[in-house]
Design a protein around this motif. Structure first.
Motif, PDB file in Angstrom:
ATOM      1  N   ASP A   1      -0.424   4.086   1.093  1.00 53.85           N
ATOM      2  CA  ASP A   1      -0.552   5.013   2.039  1.00 53.85           C
ATOM      3  C   ASP A   1      -0.019   4.757   3.724  1.00 53.85           C
ATOM      4  O   ASP A   1      -0.153   3.293   4.331  1.00 53.85           O
TER       5      ASP A   1
ATOM      6  N   ASP B   1       0.590  -1.068   0.141  1.00 55.72           N
ATOM      7  CA  ASP B   1      -0.134  -0.178  -0.185  1.00 55.72           C
ATOM      8  C   ASP B   1       0.882   1.129   0.307  1.00 55.72           C
ATOM      9  O   ASP B   1       1.665   1.146   0.445  1.00 55.72           O
TER      10      ASP B   1
ATOM     11  N   ASP C   1      -2.813  -3.203  -2.279  1.00 56.08           N
ATOM     12  CA  ASP C   1      -3.846  -2.000  -2.896  1.00 56.08           C
ATOM     13  C   ASP C   1      -4.490  -2.223  -4.366  1.00 56.08           C
ATOM     14  O   ASP C   1      -2.606  -2.247  -5.133  1.00 56.08           O
TER      15      ASP C   1
END
Length: 182
Positions: A19, A17, A61
């Motif tokens: 983030d 991911d 993701d």
């Protein structure tokens, strides 16, 4: 409180991911559940990690800064056919869910998903259907998902999509420009 789960002999888990805050929070939560977590923030970093060792589990993701998470799903599926893969994204649409499952993902979750949701998806076994959602999609959301699926199947061609949906092209453009309903 976290539930008890049966992980299996190989607890290796790849989290991908971009983030960083979400990645670190999910990594800590999954470590508490008994997984050996490996983190990657990009498709390139995930591919490099897969070259070293293919994990038994992965949470990927869909949209990453340097590409599509489905590339990681494909690479992991080639490296380890028995890997359990969950695609996690903030841009949930039925068309991408179908693509993810066809490429070898075990499940598909929309953000926000908590660690218990992710763990249940990773460790689900058998052909039993999951329980129905606590909050099912609204009729507006189901309509929006259908339009998105047809739009993707028409290679994002607005005119062709409008023709197949028997709707005016400008009406379709307005619908596509709006955010998805909840």
């Amino acid at each position: 409180m976290a539930e008890e789960y049966e992980i299996g002999p190989d607890p290796s888990l790849l989290l991908v991911d971009d983030d960083e805050v979400f990645l670190n929070r999910l990594a800590r939560a999954m470590e508490k559940r008994g997984f050996d977590v490996i983190r990657a923030a990009s498709v390139a970093e995930a591919r490099a990690l897969l070259a070293e060792k293919a994990p038994a589990y992965a949470v990927v993701d869909l949209r990453l800064e340097d590409g599509n998470g489905l590339d990681v799903v494909d690479a992991l599926r080639e490296a380890r056919t028995d890997a359990r893969i969950v695609v996690l994204t903030g841009y949930g649409a039925i068309a991408t869910a179908v693509a993810a499952v066809k490429m070898g993902a075990t499940d598909y979750l929309s953000k926000p998903a908590d660690a218990d949701d992710v763990t249940r998806a990773l460790l689900a076994r058998g052909d039993t259907l999951p329980p129905p959602p606590e909050t099912p999609m609204s009729a507006d959301r189901v309509r929006w998902e259908h339009i998105q699926r047809v739009y993707e199947q028409c290679d994002r061609n607005v005119s062709e999509t409008a023709r197949r949906l028997h709707m005016h092209r400008r009406t379709l453009q307005r619908i596509l420009a709006k955010r998805s309903p909840r």
